[in-house]
Design a protein around this motif. Structure first.
Motif, PDB file in Angstrom:
ATOM      1  N   GLY A 133      -5.647  16.743 -10.021  1.00 24.14           N
ATOM      2  CA  GLY A 133      -6.171  15.569  -9.318  1.00 24.14           C
ATOM      3  C   GLY A 133      -5.894  14.260 -10.016  1.00 24.14           C
ATOM      4  O   GLY A 133      -6.139  13.184  -9.456  1.00 24.14           O
ATOM      5  N   SER A 134      -5.381  14.308 -11.232  1.00 25.56           N
ATOM      6  CA  SER A 134      -5.096  13.071 -11.972  1.00 25.56           C
ATOM      7  C   SER A 134      -3.629  12.658 -11.856  1.00 25.56           C
ATOM      8  O   SER A 134      -3.165  11.777 -12.575  1.00 25.56           O
ATOM      9  N   ALA A 135      -2.890  13.276 -10.942  1.00 20.06           N
ATOM     10  CA  ALA A 135      -1.473  12.930 -10.753  1.00 20.06           C
ATOM     11  C   ALA A 135      -1.337  11.465 -10.341  1.00 20.06           C
ATOM     12  O   ALA A 135      -2.275  10.844  -9.817  1.00 20.06           O
ATOM     13  N   ASN A 136      -0.148  10.911 -10.556  1.00 19.19           N
ATOM     14  CA  ASN A 136       0.111   9.498 -10.273  1.00 19.19           C
ATOM     15  C   ASN A 136      -0.231   9.127  -8.828  1.00 19.19           C
ATOM     16  O   ASN A 136      -0.699   8.033  -8.538  1.00 19.19           O
ATOM     17  N   TYR A 137      -0.038  10.065  -7.919  1.00 19.74           N
ATOM     18  CA  TYR A 137      -0.294   9.873  -6.487  1.00 19.74           C
ATOM     19  C   TYR A 137      -1.719   9.395  -6.221  1.00 19.74           C
ATOM     20  O   TYR A 137      -1.966   8.642  -5.275  1.00 19.74           O
ATOM     21  N   ALA A 138      -2.665   9.848  -7.081  1.00 18.24           N
ATOM     22  CA  ALA A 138      -4.074   9.521  -6.864  1.00 18.24           C
ATOM     23  C   ALA A 138      -4.609   8.472  -7.838  1.00 18.24           C
ATOM     24  O   ALA A 138      -5.792   8.131  -7.790  1.00 18.24           O
ATOM     25  N   LYS A 139      -3.750   7.948  -8.701  1.00 16.42           N
ATOM     26  CA  LYS A 139      -4.220   6.967  -9.679  1.00 16.42           C
ATOM     27  C   LYS A 139      -4.488   5.619  -9.022  1.00 16.42           C
ATOM     28  O   LYS A 139      -3.766   5.206  -8.113  1.00 16.42           O
ATOM     29  N   GLU A 140      -5.511   4.929  -9.499  1.00 17.76           N
ATOM     30  CA  GLU A 140      -5.920   3.670  -8.879  1.00 17.76           C
ATOM     31  C   GLU A 140      -4.831   2.608  -8.962  1.00 17.76           C
ATOM     32  O   GLU A 140      -4.625   1.852  -8.013  1.00 17.76           O
ATOM     33  N   ASP A 141      -4.143   2.538 -10.087  1.00 20.12           N
ATOM     34  CA  ASP A 141      -3.085   1.526 -10.225  1.00 20.12           C
ATOM     35  C   ASP A 141      -1.994   1.749  -9.175  1.00 20.12           C
ATOM     36  O   ASP A 141      -1.489   0.797  -8.579  1.00 20.12           O
ATOM     37  N   ARG A 142      -1.627   3.003  -8.994  1.00 18.25           N
ATOM     38  CA  ARG A 142      -0.600   3.336  -8.001  1.00 18.25           C
ATOM     39  C   ARG A 142      -1.082   2.992  -6.594  1.00 18.25           C
ATOM     40  O   ARG A 142      -0.348   2.412  -5.791  1.00 18.25           O
ATOM     41  N   ILE A 143      -2.306   3.327  -6.307  1.00 18.54           N
ATOM     42  CA  ILE A 143      -2.868   3.064  -4.978  1.00 18.54           C
ATOM     43  C   ILE A 143      -2.927   1.561  -4.701  1.00 18.54           C
ATOM     44  O   ILE A 143      -2.571   1.104  -3.614  1.00 18.54           O
ATOM     45  N   LYS A 144      -3.367   0.794  -5.685  1.00 17.75           N
ATOM     46  CA  LYS A 144      -3.448  -0.663  -5.513  1.00 17.75           C
ATOM     47  C   LYS A 144      -2.062  -1.262  -5.269  1.00 17.75           C
ATOM     48  O   LYS A 144      -1.896  -2.184  -4.462  1.00 17.75           O
ATOM     49  N   LYS A 145      -1.081  -0.719  -5.966  1.00 17.73           N
ATOM     50  CA  LYS A 145       0.302  -1.186  -5.772  1.00 17.73           C
ATOM     51  C   LYS A 145       0.770  -0.901  -4.339  1.00 17.73           C
ATOM     52  O   LYS A 145       1.400  -1.760  -3.697  1.00 17.73           O
ATOM     53  N   GLU A 146       0.463   0.294  -3.842  1.00 15.98           N
ATOM     54  CA  GLU A 146       0.865   0.663  -2.481  1.00 15.98           C
ATOM     55  C   GLU A 146       0.181  -0.230  -1.437  1.00 15.98           C
ATOM     56  O   GLU A 146       0.814  -0.677  -0.472  1.00 15.98           O
ATOM     57  N   ILE A 147      -1.118  -0.465  -1.628  1.00 14.90           N
ATOM     58  CA  ILE A 147      -1.864  -1.291  -0.669  1.00 14.90           C
ATOM     59  C   ILE A 147      -1.368  -2.736  -0.693  1.00 14.90           C
ATOM     60  O   ILE A 147      -1.245  -3.393   0.353  1.00 14.90           O
ATOM     61  N   GLU A 148      -1.053  -3.218  -1.863  1.00 13.80           N
ATOM     62  CA  GLU A 148      -0.513  -4.583  -1.983  1.00 13.80           C
ATOM     63  C   GLU A 148       0.823  -4.696  -1.233  1.00 13.80           C
ATOM     64  O   GLU A 148       1.066  -5.665  -0.514  1.00 13.80           O
ATOM     65  N   TYR A 149       1.662  -3.685  -1.397  1.00 16.08           N
ATOM     66  CA  TYR A 149       2.953  -3.685  -0.696  1.00 16.08           C
ATOM     67  C   TYR A 149       2.754  -3.561   0.817  1.00 16.08           C
ATOM     68  O   TYR A 149       3.418  -4.241   1.606  1.00 16.08           O
ATOM     69  N   PHE A 150       1.806  -2.712   1.211  1.00 13.72           N
ATOM     70  CA  PHE A 150       1.474  -2.554   2.625  1.00 13.72           C
ATOM     71  C   PHE A 150       1.064  -3.901   3.227  1.00 13.72           C
ATOM     72  O   PHE A 150       1.512  -4.265   4.324  1.00 13.72           O
ATOM     73  N   ASN A 151       0.231  -4.654   2.518  1.00 12.42           N
ATOM     74  CA  ASN A 151      -0.223  -5.956   3.030  1.00 12.42           C
ATOM     75  C   ASN A 151       0.935  -6.930   3.223  1.00 12.42           C
ATOM     76  O   ASN A 151       0.952  -7.725   4.170  1.00 12.42           O
ATOM     77  N   LYS A 152       1.921  -6.865   2.332  1.00 13.62           N
ATOM     78  CA  LYS A 152       3.098  -7.736   2.450  1.00 13.62           C
ATOM     79  C   LYS A 152       3.904  -7.371   3.697  1.00 13.62           C
ATOM     80  O   LYS A 152       4.391  -8.250   4.418  1.00 13.62           O
ATOM     81  N   VAL A 153       4.047  -6.070   3.947  1.00 16.24           N
ATOM     82  CA  VAL A 153       4.792  -5.615   5.126  1.00 16.24           C
ATOM     83  C   VAL A 153       4.074  -6.046   6.403  1.00 16.24           C
ATOM     84  O   VAL A 153       4.698  -6.534   7.353  1.00 16.24           O
TER      85      VAL A 153
END
Length: 266
Positions: free
Chosen positions: A217-237
């Motif tokens: 459960g601690s894989a990069n896929y679920a890490k907060e930093d990774r998630i925040k990066k994805e959401i930030e990119y999503f908002n730009k799109v």
């Protein structure tokens, strides 16, 4: 027996009456009777013409007419011409009306409308499967609606739910390392809906998903930093497209679907 004609009249396409006529005739070995369908009966003149034909061709008749005044006219013509004319719809409608304590709509062709709705629903479901998870960008241009979002925002179940409402839905995952397909910026922003989610909620969903798969459960896929990066990119799109977003953090698929359907109606 000399040849004769079984005329079937309907205020719609006449398939029901024809099928019943065929089923009945199949019970007779030595018969030389043709079936002739007379569809879309919407005036008394057509009924009179049908009785003249039956008289000339040693025929009999059956009919599925939902309007009571048409059925009354058929009974009058049956007496006038002395030709058997069987009401296949009236008695059943009357019994159902009594049993259900409800007035029938008396609208011809509703069974075919139901069939059409069914096939549209199946087509939409097949569309959702074909263009799920950005598999083929061509689907974006064909879709009634495009859902975009990061992984685990319920894009696929939502697409399927909306497909049951006869909407052709394509969904596209938004990943920082992958450029969104150009087609996403070619369609009207009104056709696109972004699925936003709180990073803490997404962290919990992804962690549980990894555990369910037997993974760490601690894989990069679920890490907060990774998630925040994805959401930030999503908002730009989303900003580039100019489309609306829906926060799905605490919404069930049905709730999100209802929000989308209300947007579409407006």
């Amino acid at each position: 027996m000399s040849s004769s004609v079984f005329y079937v009249l309907s205020d719609s396409v006449g398939e029901t009456a024809e099928l019943l006529a065929k089923a009945a005739l199949s019970q007779f070995k030595d018969q030389n009777m043709k079936i002739q369908r007379i569809p879309y009966v919407d005036d008394e003149a057509t009924m009179v013409d049908a009785f003249h034909l039956a008289h000339e061709n040693n025929g009999m008749m059956a009919y599925t007419l939902v309007k009571p005044e048409f059925r009354v006219k058929m009974r009058e013509l049956e007496q006038e011409f002395g030709i058997v004319a069987i009401d296949l719809m009236g008695p059943l409608l009357e019994q159902l009306e009594n049993h259900l304590d409800e007035q029938p709509t008396l609208q011809p062709g509703l069974v075919h409308k139901l069939d059409e709705d069914y096939y549209k629903r199946v087509e939409a479901i097949e569309f959702a499967v074909k263009y799920d998870d950005g598999r083929d960008a061509k689907g974006i241009l064909k879709a009634d609606l495009i859902l975009i979002g990061v992984s685990r925002t319920s894009k696929t179940p939502l697409s399927q739910f909306l497909a049951h409402k006869k909407l052709k839905v394509a969904n596209v995952p938004i990943v920082p390392e992958v450029e969104p397909p150009e087609e996403l910026f070619q369609v009207s922003p009104e056709k696109c809906i972004g699925l936003n989610i709180n990073h803490e909620k997404l962290n919990h969903i992804r962690t549980e998903r990894l555990k369910a798969l037997g993974l760490d459960g601690s894989a990069n896929y679920a890490k907060e930093d990774r998630i925040k990066k994805e959401i930030e990119y999503f908002n730009k799109v989303v900003e580039k497209i100019g489309c609306d977003t829906i926060d799905v953090s605490n919404k069930a698929v049905e709730e999100t679907a209802n929000v989308i359907l209300r947007k579409i109606k407006r």
